[in-house]
Design a protein around this motif. Structure first.
Motif, short mmCIF file in Angstrom:
data_model
loop_
_atom_site.label_atom_id
_atom_site.label_comp_id
_atom_site.label_asym_id
_atom_site.label_seq_id
_atom_site.Cartn_x
_atom_site.Cartn_y
_atom_site.Cartn_z
N CYS A 81 32.94 31.81 93.47
CA CYS A 81 32.01 32.51 94.37
C CYS A 81 32.47 33.95 94.61
CB CYS A 81 31.92 31.75 95.70
SG CYS A 81 30.97 30.22 95.63
N VAL A 82 33.75 34.12 94.86
CA VAL A 82 34.27 35.46 95.14
C VAL A 82 34.14 36.36 93.90
CG1 VAL A 82 36.35 36.77 95.71
CG2 VAL A 82 35.83 34.68 96.95
N MET A 83 34.47 35.81 92.74
CA MET A 83 34.38 36.60 91.52
C MET A 83 32.93 36.94 91.17
SD MET A 83 37.46 37.17 90.77
CE MET A 83 37.22 37.98 89.20
N THR A 84 32.00 36.03 91.48
CA THR A 84 30.59 36.32 91.24
C THR A 84 30.11 37.43 92.18
OG1 THR A 84 30.22 34.02 90.59
CG2 THR A 84 28.28 35.33 91.14
N ALA A 85 30.56 37.38 93.44
CA ALA A 85 30.18 38.44 94.39
C ALA A 85 30.67 39.80 93.92
CB ALA A 85 30.76 38.11 95.77
N SER A 86 31.78 39.84 93.23
CA SER A 86 32.34 41.12 92.79
C SER A 86 31.46 41.81 91.74
CB SER A 86 33.75 40.91 92.21
OG SER A 86 33.69 40.20 90.98
N LEU A 87 30.60 41.05 91.06
CA LEU A 87 29.74 41.65 90.05
C LEU A 87 28.75 42.64 90.64
CD1 LEU A 87 28.89 38.50 87.89
CD2 LEU A 87 30.59 40.25 87.39
N PHE A 185 30.98 50.84 111.67
CA PHE A 185 32.21 50.94 110.89
C PHE A 185 33.34 50.16 111.54
CE2 PHE A 185 36.26 53.18 110.22
CZ PHE A 185 36.40 53.02 108.85
N ILE A 186 33.51 50.32 112.84
CA ILE A 186 34.58 49.60 113.57
C ILE A 186 34.36 48.10 113.49
CG2 ILE A 186 35.60 49.23 115.84
CD1 ILE A 186 34.94 52.17 116.47
N VAL A 187 33.12 47.68 113.70
CA VAL A 187 32.81 46.25 113.63
C VAL A 187 33.07 45.70 112.22
CG1 VAL A 187 30.94 44.56 113.77
CG2 VAL A 187 31.16 46.32 115.52
N ALA A 188 32.75 46.48 111.19
CA ALA A 188 32.98 46.04 109.82
C ALA A 188 34.46 45.86 109.53
CB ALA A 188 32.37 47.06 108.84
N ILE A 189 35.31 46.79 110.00
CA ILE A 189 36.75 46.68 109.78
C ILE A 189 37.30 45.44 110.48
CG2 ILE A 189 38.98 47.71 110.38
CD1 ILE A 189 37.83 49.04 108.02
N ILE A 190 36.95 45.26 111.75
CA ILE A 190 37.46 44.11 112.50
C ILE A 190 36.90 42.81 111.92
CG2 ILE A 190 37.53 43.02 114.77
CD1 ILE A 190 37.39 45.78 116.01
N GLY A 191 35.63 42.83 111.52
CA GLY A 191 35.05 41.64 110.91
C GLY A 191 35.72 41.26 109.61
N LEU A 192 36.12 42.26 108.80
CA LEU A 192 36.82 41.97 107.55
C LEU A 192 38.18 41.34 107.83
CD1 LEU A 192 37.02 42.17 104.48
CD2 LEU A 192 37.92 44.49 104.75
N ILE A 193 38.88 41.81 108.85
CA ILE A 193 40.17 41.22 109.22
C ILE A 193 39.98 39.76 109.61
CG2 ILE A 193 42.07 41.32 110.87
CD1 ILE A 193 41.69 44.33 111.00
N ASN A 231 42.74 37.47 98.04
CA ASN A 231 43.12 38.83 97.66
C ASN A 231 41.92 39.61 97.10
OD1 ASN A 231 45.75 38.34 98.43
ND2 ASN A 231 46.49 37.95 96.36
N VAL A 232 41.14 38.94 96.26
CA VAL A 232 39.95 39.59 95.69
C VAL A 232 38.94 39.89 96.79
CG1 VAL A 232 37.99 39.29 94.12
CG2 VAL A 232 40.28 38.56 93.41
N GLU A 233 38.81 38.98 97.76
CA GLU A 233 37.89 39.21 98.87
C GLU A 233 38.29 40.43 99.68
OE1 GLU A 233 35.46 36.31 101.87
OE2 GLU A 233 37.63 36.01 101.75
N LEU A 234 39.60 40.67 99.81
CA LEU A 234 40.08 41.88 100.49
C LEU A 234 39.61 43.12 99.76
CD1 LEU A 234 41.88 43.48 102.46
CD2 LEU A 234 43.80 43.04 100.90
N VAL A 235 39.75 43.15 98.44
CA VAL A 235 39.34 44.32 97.65
C VAL A 235 37.83 44.52 97.75
CG1 VAL A 235 39.34 45.36 95.36
CG2 VAL A 235 41.29 43.98 96.09
N ILE A 236 37.06 43.43 97.68
CA ILE A 236 35.60 43.53 97.79
C ILE A 236 35.20 44.08 99.15
CG2 ILE A 236 33.46 42.19 97.88
CD1 ILE A 236 34.65 40.31 95.81
#
Length: 306
Positions: A81-87, A185-193, A231-236
């Motif tokens: 799923c993560v690798m497909t999202a990266s496409l 932007f702030i919400v996106a950063i905190i949400g990613l964490i 790790n890939v999800e972090l990069v995405i």
């Protein structure tokens, strides 16, 4: 031979092997930054590579009391799923490998499937630590997923498109959205964490309380695939925030610098903030994140109406 060239290019960049190797580098950089912030030396450059190779080479032990097929399939499905999202995501100043109408929604759901797989992996076990970790994982999902999705949908609303490539083109030719949408932007950063279960939102895998949380029963290849997927999800996640809020697609060097700066911000937050209890995460962040996101969304709507 000509038919194999696109397949080879897709495997190397921007998805597949290249993205996995880049994710190891970002993991090393994240651990190194946290160590330096805490006045420690940190791991050597090849440490993440050595860790994952060791895990992939180890025997996969299936514990008693689990559904064997589900136990073996969940890491593979999460990774797929993560690798497909990266496409659908532009990386390092290059356009996405594939795009279709509404691919932003597809990418967000594929990234959410990773968390659902973690929850299912824990509930599939009879280990009490895994069950508690899975419960926390799925509970925390409701706290950050809504605000994080809203934070990514707000640039889409401004660009009037649900396609990542179209949003990237709009962001490249207009003022950075971090200026026009700072709350998003702030919400996106905190949400990613929170999505990555990093401190201070690491209650689902708190080592001092529940060992490795939902993955307490996993070892070898299964644990390694979950680790690669995270790790890939972090990069995405970093790439999406960079594209949407920091000027869209630019030259590879500048794009990479922006992603590293965002990673430094995340590492600094991990180093300085203490772990939140699961009730604090759900109570505080769900209320604050949702209200802030909706307030920013209301501002965007009012500005567009005018």
């Amino acid at each position: 031979m000509t038919a194999l060239h696109p397949l080879f290019a897709l495997f190397i960049f921007p998805a597949g092997l290249f993205l996995i190797l880049i994710s190891f580098f970002f993991e090393w950089l994240d651990r190194k930054l946290i160590a330096r912030f805490q006045n420690r030396q940190g791991p050597r450059f090849l440490q993440p590579f050595a860790d994952i190779f060791k895990l992939l080479a180890k025997e996969e032990i299936v514990p008693i009391g689990v559904h064997r097929t589900l136990f073996m399939a969940l890491p593979i499905f999460a990774f797929a799923c993560v690798m497909t999202a990266s496409l659908y995501v532009p990386f390092f100043g290059f356009k996405a490998a594939w795009h279709i109408r509404g691919d932003l929604i597809i990418a967000m759901y594929l990234l959410s499937a990773m968390t659902v797989c973690l929850g299912m992996a824990g509930t599939n076990s009879i280990n009490r630590f895994a069950v508690v970790g899975a419960t926390r994982t799925l509970t925390q999902l409701f706290a950050y997923e809504g605000p994080f999705m809203l934070a990514l949908l707000m640039p889409a609303l401004v660009a009037q498109s649900w396609t990542i490539s179209s949003i990237a083109d709009y962001a490249s030719n207009h003022t950075w959205m971090i200026v026009t949408q700072p709350i998003g932007f702030i919400v996106a950063i905190i949400g990613l964490i929170g999505k990555l279960e990093l401190p201070p939102f690491d209650a689902p895998e708190a080592e001092q309380e529940i060992v490795s949380g939902a993955l307490s029963e996993y070892s070898g290849r299964g644990f390694g695939l979950f680790k690669i997927a995270k790790n890939v999800e972090l990069v995405i996640g970093l790439a999406l925030i960079t594209v949407f809020y920091l000027g869209g697609i630019v030259n590879p060097l500048l794009f990479s610098i922006k992603m590293v700066v965002l990673l430094c911000v995340i590492a600094l937050m991990q180093s300085t903030l203490t772990r939140l209890r699961i009730d604090q995460t759900v109570g505080l962040w769900w209320q604050a994140g949702a209200i802030l996101s909706l307030a920013q969304l209301l501002i965007i709507i009012l500005v567009r109406v005018r």
